[in-house]
Design a protein around this motif. Structure first.
Motif, PDB file in Angstrom:
ATOM      1  N   ARG A 161      -7.618 -13.688   1.994  1.00  0.00           N
ATOM      2  CA  ARG A 161      -6.661 -12.970   2.853  1.00  0.00           C
ATOM      3  C   ARG A 161      -5.481 -12.504   2.013  1.00  0.00           C
ATOM      4  NH1 ARG A 161      -4.811 -17.908   6.506  1.00  0.00           N
ATOM      5  NH2 ARG A 161      -4.645 -19.481   4.911  1.00  0.00           N
ATOM      6  N   ALA A 162      -4.698 -11.599   2.597  1.00  0.00           N
ATOM      7  CA  ALA A 162      -3.497 -11.137   1.891  1.00  0.00           C
ATOM      8  C   ALA A 162      -2.284 -11.893   2.452  1.00  0.00           C
ATOM      9  CB  ALA A 162      -3.346  -9.642   2.061  1.00  0.00           C
ATOM     10  N   GLU A 163      -1.102 -11.590   1.895  1.00  0.00           N
ATOM     11  CA  GLU A 163       0.106 -12.371   2.202  1.00  0.00           C
ATOM     12  C   GLU A 163       0.428 -12.422   3.691  1.00  0.00           C
ATOM     13  OE1 GLU A 163      -0.055 -10.020  -0.030  1.00  0.00           O
ATOM     14  OE2 GLU A 163       0.584 -10.860  -1.951  1.00  0.00           O
ATOM     15  N   SER A 164       0.223 -11.321   4.385  1.00  0.00           N
ATOM     16  CA  SER A 164       0.679 -11.266   5.775  1.00  0.00           C
ATOM     17  C   SER A 164      -0.148 -12.158   6.692  1.00  0.00           C
ATOM     18  CB  SER A 164       0.584  -9.834   6.280  1.00  0.00           C
ATOM     19  OG  SER A 164      -0.784  -9.512   6.418  1.00  0.00           O
ATOM     20  N   ASN A 165      -1.244 -12.677   6.144  1.00  0.00           N
ATOM     21  CA  ASN A 165      -2.106 -13.538   6.945  1.00  0.00           C
ATOM     22  C   ASN A 165      -2.670 -12.814   8.160  1.00  0.00           C
ATOM     23  OD1 ASN A 165      -3.330 -15.946   6.916  1.00  0.00           O
ATOM     24  ND2 ASN A 165      -1.782 -17.028   8.119  1.00  0.00           N
TER      25      ASN A 165
ATOM     26  N   LYS B  94      -5.971  -5.068  -9.634  1.00  0.00           N
ATOM     27  CA  LYS B  94      -5.111  -6.262  -9.573  1.00  0.00           C
ATOM     28  C   LYS B  94      -3.734  -5.973 -10.170  1.00  0.00           C
ATOM     29  CE  LYS B  94      -5.964 -11.204 -10.180  1.00  0.00           C
ATOM     30  NZ  LYS B  94      -6.939 -12.199 -10.575  1.00  0.00           N
ATOM     31  N   GLU B  95      -3.770  -5.260 -11.299  1.00  0.00           N
ATOM     32  CA  GLU B  95      -2.507  -4.923 -11.972  1.00  0.00           C
ATOM     33  C   GLU B  95      -1.626  -4.074 -11.062  1.00  0.00           C
ATOM     34  OE1 GLU B  95      -3.441  -4.231 -16.225  1.00  0.00           O
ATOM     35  OE2 GLU B  95      -1.875  -2.668 -15.942  1.00  0.00           O
ATOM     36  N   THR B  96      -2.226  -3.064 -10.445  1.00  0.00           N
ATOM     37  CA  THR B  96      -1.466  -2.192  -9.536  1.00  0.00           C
ATOM     38  C   THR B  96      -0.891  -3.024  -8.391  1.00  0.00           C
ATOM     39  OG1 THR B  96      -3.195  -0.591  -9.997  1.00  0.00           O
ATOM     40  CG2 THR B  96      -1.636   0.002  -8.268  1.00  0.00           C
ATOM     41  N   LEU B  97      -1.707  -3.931  -7.872  1.00  0.00           N
ATOM     42  CA  LEU B  97      -1.243  -4.746  -6.740  1.00  0.00           C
ATOM     43  C   LEU B  97      -0.086  -5.650  -7.168  1.00  0.00           C
ATOM     44  CD1 LEU B  97      -4.737  -5.636  -5.217  1.00  0.00           C
ATOM     45  CD2 LEU B  97      -2.967  -4.285  -4.083  1.00  0.00           C
TER      46      LEU B  97
ATOM     47  N   HIS C 272       2.234  -7.856  -4.812  1.00  0.00           N
ATOM     48  CA  HIS C 272       1.235  -8.747  -4.214  1.00  0.00           C
ATOM     49  C   HIS C 272       1.020  -9.981  -5.087  1.00  0.00           C
ATOM     50  CE1 HIS C 272      -0.449  -6.213  -0.938  1.00  0.00           C
ATOM     51  NE2 HIS C 272       0.140  -5.260  -1.652  1.00  0.00           N
ATOM     52  N   ALA C 273       0.892 -11.123  -4.451  1.00  0.00           N
ATOM     53  CA  ALA C 273       0.616 -12.366  -5.187  1.00  0.00           C
ATOM     54  C   ALA C 273      -0.826 -12.775  -4.896  1.00  0.00           C
ATOM     55  CB  ALA C 273       1.581 -13.452  -4.740  1.00  0.00           C
ATOM     56  N   LEU C 274      -1.670 -12.624  -5.909  1.00  0.00           N
ATOM     57  CA  LEU C 274      -3.068 -12.999  -5.710  1.00  0.00           C
ATOM     58  C   LEU C 274      -3.274 -14.447  -6.145  1.00  0.00           C
ATOM     59  CD1 LEU C 274      -3.085  -9.795  -5.793  1.00  0.00           C
ATOM     60  CD2 LEU C 274      -5.494 -10.037  -6.306  1.00  0.00           C
ATOM     61  N   LEU C 275      -4.036 -15.173  -5.381  1.00  0.00           N
ATOM     62  CA  LEU C 275      -4.143 -16.613  -5.611  1.00  0.00           C
ATOM     63  C   LEU C 275      -5.382 -17.025  -6.395  1.00  0.00           C
ATOM     64  CD1 LEU C 275      -3.302 -17.699  -1.945  1.00  0.00           C
ATOM     65  CD2 LEU C 275      -1.720 -17.526  -3.879  1.00  0.00           C
ATOM     66  N   SER C 276      -6.453 -16.261  -6.248  1.00  0.00           N
ATOM     67  CA  SER C 276      -7.737 -16.723  -6.798  1.00  0.00           C
ATOM     68  C   SER C 276      -8.075 -15.998  -8.095  1.00  0.00           C
ATOM     69  CB  SER C 276      -8.852 -16.466  -5.781  1.00  0.00           C
ATOM     70  OG  SER C 276      -9.209 -15.100  -5.780  1.00  0.00           O
TER      71      SER C 276
END
Ligand code: G6P
Length: 619
Positions: A94-98, A115-118, A123-127
């Motif tokens: 999922r993304a941050e906003s849940n 990923k870099e653009t995000l 954006h904070a990617l976790l995985s």
């Protein structure tokens, strides 16, 4: 690889999705997860994700008594590509906003760029996964463009390079599922009550409905509880859904009293071979009917070469077919690993017949290889087990094996059904081209028709084979040797052993033993010779002598009544007499049972061997 299940309807979604995931565990089983839209208790909805390293049963233990009653859910069983199996890398993501959750099967090849653009957009990617970028991308597109969920998914997918089957849920649209595919399969089931089921194959859907729509590559579907099913391509062309009726029965996907699917499938072989031959042999008229061949006869008749493309066990069936086609039709044959062929700048000609062999019909390398062959102008004929699969749809013509669902990861009944169908084709082409004398054709046809009964008699020797298995549970290595038609059987026997028991095993042409493997022979090495009575029997007996002289532990698979090879061996397994060109259908069966029992005695998970998956949808 990776299994996807989703449900949207009026029933509690969790049991449906979890039940479906159990049926798809053959596609991967290193981590599992579900996402549901649940009531937040304040009149709104919330997204609830539960995921865990391990199998579906581990996820269920983790969920325990927790009350999850939502009517829309997505689920995933993973075979790791990017990032190790752990709770964070498990799907759904999922993304941050849940707000949005997604499950994905396939590989997003340009994920590092996305990923870099995000990252740059906060954006904070976790995985460590490639999949997670997609859910962030969808949310980003949705936010910045003010788009609907469907449009946001479509726009995001246009930025993606790679393969995907995805299902997306959104707590702000709790009566909608969005599903899309490119190079990874997805089937939509249409429930009578207006509900929807989505899965990587039809097995999770069968208990609920027989009406399905197979999504095609680069199609996106919007499933709405009150609005029905809408499909568009990723380039926004409207598609009319083609509803098809599933012919699978629920019993075909259950263990039916057997301890493992693999064992059930081994014992199903008299039936599965019969089903492969059914309707294609007319004994009275002495004819074979294969519309996939007859409707394109000019291509077959003028073919200067047959190129067989496959992977794994299907590749071994292809090797058997090489012997069959060359023997019966005198057309030159080449058998290629699909993964090598596709990247090798292969020479393909317009007068080539390309035969793609695939149980699942979804193997990424085989699919890509036939596209290469098609582009070069060859006629592509497929031998698949799964009806409606990508490879069968991508081919010009083909013949289904009709072996029924194969769920054990180690292929057994699919292999013998592939050989049965390939034998039929080779016989048919051989006689039709006038290369196979009618008398020999008729003898072989009659024998082929009687093979299921002979398979039954091989299976009756299960106890003898199990006794042999008990002698080899401590082995670290094994050697399988055979000549001619038995060489591919040796390769397949070795593959079966290593994939489910983790004993290192090699298959070799018996004569090649002298060029290396003979150095391995000592009192601890099991050497399994496949030595039925055929033209090369005497040569194989000499090879058996050579192993005997060096103290190897000898198992021989021989024809009933055999004396010479049996006298030399420590353990003897007998198969009935049959034409040498049909004998792989018999000799491969004791080797399946041998591997099965050794693996069980070693405490291995036979149906779900470590690191493997059944439908290899990544290259
Ligand atoms: C995987 C499976 C094998 C199978 C191979 C090719 O490795 O574990 O059992 O033979 O893929 O799959 P296909 O579906 O194309 O026959």
């Amino acid at each position: 690889m990776c299994g996807i299940v989703a449900y949207l309807g009026v029933k509690p979604a969790l049991p449906i999705v979890v039940g479906g995931l159990k049926r798809l565990e053959y596609r991967g089983y290193d981590s599992t997860g579900v996402a549901l839209i649940e009531s937040d208790g304040k009149g709104g909805d919330e997204l609830v994700i539960r995921k865990k390293k391990g199998k579906v049963s581990d996820l269920m233990d983790y969920i325990g008594e927790e009350k999850l009653t939502g009517n829309v859910a997505i689920g995933h069983t993973r075979w790791a590509t990017h990032g190790p199996p752990n709770d964070i890398n498990a799907h759904p993501h999922r993304a941050e906003s849940n707000r949005i959750a997604l499950v994905h099967n396939g590989i997003i090849e340009n994920y590092t760029t996305i990923k870099e653009t995000l990252h740059n957009r906060g954006h904070a990617l976790l995985s460590d996964t490639d999949s997670e970028v997609l859910v962030h991308l969808i949310e980003e597109v949705m936010k910045s463009g003010g788009l609907t969920l469907f449009e946001a998914v479509r726009t995001a997918l246009n930025q993606v390079v790679g393969a995907y089957a995805i299902v997306v849920i959104d707590k702000e649209n709790p009566t909608t599922l969005i599903a899309a595919r490119k190079s990874s399969p997805l089937v939509i089931g249409l429930g009578e009550d207006g509900s929807f089921y989505v899965a990587s194959d039809a097995t999770p859907i069968i208990p609920y409905t027989k009406n399905v729509v197979y999504l095609n590559d680069e199609e996106i579907a919007s499933l709405e509880l009150d609005g029905g099913l809408r499909i568009r391509t990723t380039s926004n062309v409207k598609i009319t859904p083609q509803i098809q009726a599933l012919e699978l029965e629920i019993e075909s996907i259950e263990k039916g009293g057997y301890e493992h699917f693999m064992l059930k499938e081994i014992f199903e072989q008299p039936k599965s071979i019969r089903d492969s031959l059914r309707g294609r042999i007319d004994i009275k008229k002495g004819e074979i009917r294969m519309s996939g061949v007859d409707d394109h006869w000019e291509k077959w008749n003028n073919a200067s070469r047959i190129v067989i493309l496959a992977c794994g066990t299907s590749w071994h069936a292809g090797l058997v077919a090489e012997y069959l086609f060359e023997d019966y039709t005198r057309i030159p044959v080449e058998v290629e690993y699909a993964s090598e062929f596709r990247y090798r700048n292969p020479i393909v000609r317009a007068d080539d017949i390309v035969i793609a062999i695939s149980q699942s019909g979804e193997t990424a390398d085989t699919l890509a290889a036939i596209k290469t062959a098609k582009d070069a102008g060859a006629h592509v004929f497929s031998v698949c087990n799964v009806v409606g699969s990508s490879i069968s749809r991508e081919s010009h013509s083909g013949a289904y094996t009709h072996a029924g669902p194969e769920i054990g990861v180690a292929s057994t009944k699919a292999f013998t059904s592939q050989i049965s169908v390939l034998t039929l084709i080779a016989l048919h082409v051989g006689v039709k081209k006038g290369r196979l004398p009618k008398g020999r054709f008729l003898r072989l046809l009659n024998e082929l028709n009687g093979i299921p009964e002979l398979v039954e008699s091989v299976l009756k020797q299960v106890d003898v084979i199990y006794d042999v298995a008990a002698e080899f549970t401590e082995s670290n290595n094994a050697l399988y040797l055979g000549r001619g038609y038995q060489f591919p059987v040796a390769l397949e026997g070795a593959l079966k052993l290593k994939e489910i028991s983790y004993i290192h095993a090699e298959g070799y042409p018996a004569a090649e033993m002298k060029h290396g493997p003979i150095a391995l022979i000592d009192e601890s090495l099991p050497v399994i010779f496949i030595a039925p009575k055929d033209d090369v029997y005497e040569k194989v007996v000499s090879n058996i002598q050579e192993v005997k002289a060096r103290g190897g532990r000898l198992v021989v698979v021989v024809t009933e009544g055999d004396k010479e090879a049996s006298a030399l061996a420590d353990y003897v397994i007998k198969v009935p007499k049959c034409a040498p060109s049909l004998s792989p259908l018999l000799t491969s069966i004791p080797l399946q049972l041998l591997s099965y029992k050794i693996a069980v005695l070693r405490g291995c998970n036979v149906d779900q061997p470590r690191n493997l998956a059944k439908s290899v949808t990544v290259e």
